[in-house]
Design a protein around this motif. Sequence first.
Motif, PDB file in Angstrom:
ATOM      1  N   TRP A 252       0.836  -1.193   0.000  1.00 37.56           N
ATOM      2  CA  TRP A 252       0.000   0.000   0.000  1.00 37.56           C
ATOM      3  C   TRP A 252       0.872   1.245   0.000  1.00 37.56           C
ATOM      4  O   TRP A 252       1.719   1.421   0.869  1.00 37.56           O
ATOM      5  CB  TRP A 252      -0.927   0.000   1.207  1.00 37.56           C
ATOM      6  CG  TRP A 252      -1.831   1.194   1.254  1.00 37.56           C
ATOM      7  CD1 TRP A 252      -1.680   2.310   2.010  1.00 37.56           C
ATOM      8  CD2 TRP A 252      -3.018   1.376   0.493  1.00 37.56           C
ATOM      9  NE1 TRP A 252      -2.695   3.187   1.774  1.00 37.56           N
ATOM     10  CE2 TRP A 252      -3.543   2.638   0.845  1.00 37.56           C
ATOM     11  CE3 TRP A 252      -3.701   0.612  -0.448  1.00 37.56           C
ATOM     12  CZ2 TRP A 252      -4.715   3.142   0.290  1.00 37.56           C
ATOM     13  CZ3 TRP A 252      -4.870   1.109  -1.001  1.00 37.56           C
ATOM     14  CH2 TRP A 252      -5.361   2.360  -0.638  1.00 37.56           C
ATOM     15  N   ALA A 253       0.667   2.122  -0.976  1.00 39.65           N
ATOM     16  CA  ALA A 253       1.475   3.333  -1.103  1.00 39.65           C
ATOM     17  C   ALA A 253       0.632   4.591  -1.135  1.00 39.65           C
ATOM     18  O   ALA A 253       1.082   5.626  -1.614  1.00 39.65           O
ATOM     19  CB  ALA A 253       2.332   3.257  -2.372  1.00 39.65           C
ATOM     20  N   GLY A 254      -0.593   4.497  -0.641  1.00 39.93           N
ATOM     21  CA  GLY A 254      -1.449   5.666  -0.617  1.00 39.93           C
ATOM     22  C   GLY A 254      -2.637   5.523  -1.554  1.00 39.93           C
ATOM     23  O   GLY A 254      -2.660   4.681  -2.455  1.00 39.93           O
ATOM     24  N   PHE A 255      -3.628   6.395  -1.329  1.00 36.25           N
ATOM     25  CA  PHE A 255      -4.859   6.350  -2.116  1.00 36.25           C
ATOM     26  C   PHE A 255      -4.647   7.024  -3.466  1.00 36.25           C
ATOM     27  O   PHE A 255      -4.066   8.116  -3.550  1.00 36.25           O
ATOM     28  CB  PHE A 255      -5.992   7.057  -1.356  1.00 36.25           C
ATOM     29  CG  PHE A 255      -7.307   7.051  -2.078  1.00 36.25           C
ATOM     30  CD1 PHE A 255      -8.162   5.965  -1.954  1.00 36.25           C
ATOM     31  CD2 PHE A 255      -7.674   8.115  -2.884  1.00 36.25           C
ATOM     32  CE1 PHE A 255      -9.377   5.963  -2.610  1.00 36.25           C
ATOM     33  CE2 PHE A 255      -8.883   8.107  -3.545  1.00 36.25           C
ATOM     34  CZ  PHE A 255      -9.736   7.036  -3.408  1.00 36.25           C
ATOM     35  N   SER A 256      -5.130   6.375  -4.519  1.00 37.83           N
ATOM     36  CA  SER A 256      -5.003   6.940  -5.861  1.00 37.83           C
ATOM     37  C   SER A 256      -6.016   6.274  -6.781  1.00 37.83           C
ATOM     38  O   SER A 256      -6.351   5.090  -6.611  1.00 37.83           O
ATOM     39  CB  SER A 256      -3.587   6.744  -6.410  1.00 37.83           C
ATOM     40  OG  SER A 256      -3.510   7.205  -7.757  1.00 37.83           O
ATOM     41  N   THR A 257      -6.491   7.032  -7.759  1.00 39.22           N
ATOM     42  CA  THR A 257      -7.401   6.494  -8.788  1.00 39.22           C
ATOM     43  C   THR A 257      -6.705   6.380 -10.139  1.00 39.22           C
ATOM     44  O   THR A 257      -7.372   6.270 -11.164  1.00 39.22           O
ATOM     45  CB  THR A 257      -8.633   7.398  -8.923  1.00 39.22           C
ATOM     46  OG1 THR A 257      -8.206   8.732  -9.272  1.00 39.22           O
ATOM     47  CG2 THR A 257      -9.428   7.445  -7.623  1.00 39.22           C
ATOM     48  N   ARG A 258      -5.375   6.372 -10.142  1.00 40.67           N
ATOM     49  CA  ARG A 258      -4.620   6.368 -11.393  1.00 40.67           C
ATOM     50  C   ARG A 258      -4.888   5.113 -12.219  1.00 40.67           C
ATOM     51  O   ARG A 258      -4.864   5.165 -13.446  1.00 40.67           O
ATOM     52  CB  ARG A 258      -3.117   6.478 -11.113  1.00 40.67           C
ATOM     53  CG  ARG A 258      -2.559   5.376 -10.237  1.00 40.67           C
ATOM     54  CD  ARG A 258      -1.049   5.419 -10.111  1.00 40.67           C
ATOM     55  NE  ARG A 258      -0.393   5.103 -11.364  1.00 40.67           N
ATOM     56  CZ  ARG A 258       0.895   4.790 -11.466  1.00 40.67           C
ATOM     57  NH1 ARG A 258       1.645   4.754 -10.368  1.00 40.67           N
ATOM     58  NH2 ARG A 258       1.423   4.511 -12.622  1.00 40.67           N
ATOM     59  N   TRP A 259      -5.159   3.997 -11.559  1.00 37.96           N
ATOM     60  CA  TRP A 259      -5.314   2.744 -12.295  1.00 37.96           C
ATOM     61  C   TRP A 259      -6.641   2.688 -13.041  1.00 37.96           C
ATOM     62  O   TRP A 259      -6.758   1.967 -14.037  1.00 37.96           O
ATOM     63  CB  TRP A 259      -5.168   1.564 -11.344  1.00 37.96           C
ATOM     64  CG  TRP A 259      -3.835   1.553 -10.673  1.00 37.96           C
ATOM     65  CD1 TRP A 259      -3.560   1.751  -9.360  1.00 37.96           C
ATOM     66  CD2 TRP A 259      -2.566   1.375 -11.316  1.00 37.96           C
ATOM     67  NE1 TRP A 259      -2.211   1.708  -9.127  1.00 37.96           N
ATOM     68  CE2 TRP A 259      -1.577   1.468 -10.318  1.00 37.96           C
ATOM     69  CE3 TRP A 259      -2.166   1.144 -12.631  1.00 37.96           C
ATOM     70  CZ2 TRP A 259      -0.220   1.350 -10.586  1.00 37.96           C
ATOM     71  CZ3 TRP A 259      -0.815   1.021 -12.909  1.00 37.96           C
ATOM     72  CH2 TRP A 259       0.142   1.118 -11.895  1.00 37.96           C
ATOM     73  N   TYR A 260      -7.619   3.440 -12.572  1.00 36.94           N
ATOM     74  CA  TYR A 260      -8.864   3.528 -13.332  1.00 36.94           C
ATOM     75  C   TYR A 260      -8.646   4.323 -14.618  1.00 36.94           C
ATOM     76  O   TYR A 260      -9.216   4.004 -15.671  1.00 36.94           O
ATOM     77  CB  TYR A 260      -9.957   4.176 -12.477  1.00 36.94           C
ATOM     78  CG  TYR A 260     -10.443   3.277 -11.369  1.00 36.94           C
ATOM     79  CD1 TYR A 260     -11.505   2.406 -11.565  1.00 36.94           C
ATOM     80  CD2 TYR A 260      -9.818   3.276 -10.124  1.00 36.94           C
ATOM     81  CE1 TYR A 260     -11.952   1.573 -10.545  1.00 36.94           C
ATOM     82  CE2 TYR A 260     -10.256   2.447  -9.107  1.00 36.94           C
ATOM     83  CZ  TYR A 260     -11.318   1.601  -9.323  1.00 36.94           C
ATOM     84  OH  TYR A 260     -11.742   0.763  -8.314  1.00 36.94           O
ATOM     85  N   GLY A 261      -7.818   5.358 -14.522  1.00 39.60           N
ATOM     86  CA  GLY A 261      -7.456   6.087 -15.732  1.00 39.60           C
ATOM     87  C   GLY A 261      -6.632   5.240 -16.687  1.00 39.60           C
ATOM     88  O   GLY A 261      -6.836   5.277 -17.912  1.00 39.60           O
ATOM     89  N   GLU A 262      -5.690   4.462 -16.126  1.00 37.71           N
ATOM     90  CA  GLU A 262      -4.908   3.561 -16.968  1.00 37.71           C
ATOM     91  C   GLU A 262      -5.802   2.523 -17.637  1.00 37.71           C
ATOM     92  O   GLU A 262      -5.583   2.159 -18.802  1.00 37.71           O
ATOM     93  CB  GLU A 262      -3.846   2.852 -16.119  1.00 37.71           C
ATOM     94  CG  GLU A 262      -2.765   3.762 -15.561  1.00 37.71           C
ATOM     95  CD  GLU A 262      -1.795   4.237 -16.641  1.00 37.71           C
ATOM     96  OE1 GLU A 262      -1.745   3.588 -17.709  1.00 37.71           O
ATOM     97  OE2 GLU A 262      -1.133   5.265 -16.416  1.00 37.71           O
ATOM     98  N   LEU A 263      -6.798   2.065 -16.911  1.00 36.30           N
ATOM     99  CA  LEU A 263      -7.706   1.066 -17.476  1.00 36.30           C
ATOM    100  C   LEU A 263      -8.511   1.648 -18.634  1.00 36.30           C
ATOM    101  O   LEU A 263      -8.701   0.986 -19.663  1.00 36.30           O
ATOM    102  CB  LEU A 263      -8.648   0.558 -16.381  1.00 36.30           C
ATOM    103  CG  LEU A 263      -9.662  -0.515 -16.792  1.00 36.30           C
ATOM    104  CD1 LEU A 263      -8.951  -1.794 -17.211  1.00 36.30           C
ATOM    105  CD2 LEU A 263     -10.629  -0.793 -15.649  1.00 36.30           C
ATOM    106  N   LEU A 264      -8.993   2.869 -18.497  1.00 38.71           N
ATOM    107  CA  LEU A 264      -9.769   3.495 -19.562  1.00 38.71           C
ATOM    108  C   LEU A 264      -8.926   3.797 -20.793  1.00 38.71           C
ATOM    109  O   LEU A 264      -9.468   3.970 -21.884  1.00 38.71           O
ATOM    110  CB  LEU A 264     -10.428   4.782 -19.039  1.00 38.71           C
ATOM    111  CG  LEU A 264     -11.471   4.591 -17.933  1.00 38.71           C
ATOM    112  CD1 LEU A 264     -11.985   5.937 -17.462  1.00 38.71           C
ATOM    113  CD2 LEU A 264     -12.623   3.710 -18.425  1.00 38.71           C
ATOM    114  N   ARG A 265      -7.608   3.869 -20.618  1.00 37.96           N
ATOM    115  CA  ARG A 265      -6.723   4.101 -21.769  1.00 37.96           C
ATOM    116  C   ARG A 265      -6.173   2.798 -22.350  1.00 37.96           C
ATOM    117  O   ARG A 265      -5.412   2.846 -23.321  1.00 37.96           O
ATOM    118  CB  ARG A 265      -5.554   5.011 -21.343  1.00 37.96           C
ATOM    119  CG  ARG A 265      -5.965   6.456 -21.094  1.00 37.96           C
ATOM    120  CD  ARG A 265      -4.759   7.338 -20.894  1.00 37.96           C
ATOM    121  NE  ARG A 265      -4.054   7.021 -19.662  1.00 37.96           N
ATOM    122  CZ  ARG A 265      -4.297   7.600 -18.494  1.00 37.96           C
ATOM    123  NH1 ARG A 265      -5.253   8.521 -18.400  1.00 37.96           N
ATOM    124  NH2 ARG A 265      -3.610   7.275 -17.413  1.00 37.96           N
TER     125      ARG A 265
END
Length: 264
Positions: free
Chosen positions: A40-53
Amino acid sequence: MKRTPWFLWLSAGAGFVFLWVPIVSLVVYSFNASKLVTVWAGFSTRWYGELLRDQQVIDAVWVSLRVALASASLAVALGTLAALVLVRFGRFWGKPILRGMAAAPLVMPEVLLGLSLLLLFVTMERVVGWPQGRGIVTIVIAHTTFCLAYVAVVVQSRLADMDDSLEEAARDLGAGPVRVFFDVTLPLIAPALIAGWLLAFTLSLDDLVVASFATGPGASTLPIVIFSKVRLGVSPDINALATIILVVVALGVALAGLAMRRRN
């Protein structure tokens, strides 16, 4: 009032923990900022953006939806016809064979079913030249084959419990067989048709084994893409994808439950 034994509460709690803790951890780690799934390295929604791309995942979603829609619709049409023949027609030569063929996909291993369909497609392409290669068409045929059995069982049970006097009354009033089917039989078995379609849609959307035999280059369904990604190690974008699927399914179940509650 009789008290519930403590071991029943303990068993129920252990069962819910066993089922829900992995799902909750998957959802939590889908918001992890780290590339490592277990760190765990903190809260982030970056992977949802990566998924949409991720164009591969998006294409796989559309392929799965197209296959599931076509397979479920064809399975309902063919499964309903099979159920009508098995329930309404009397004894005839070949009825036991038809009943066995309709029920065979329910008990047949998916590996055996997929392999047999693969051999069928290869032989047909060699003999008649169709289908040329394997793709969406062959996946639809394969999924329709095993989804048809589930639809036939659901519709067959509904037809067996239906009151035949309603159809007989319509015939006595001058309605032909076609009009009796569309005006009387079809509305009465509509809940079974909807249930069979939803079951076939879910089975097609979730299938991996049969689709892996029936597919070819350029026609990968979502389960195949997920399996190929997981073989290289679980990544946070897979957790994000699983979370989105979980949310969509939960919303669908909640809306269905709300509709049933309002109807009651």
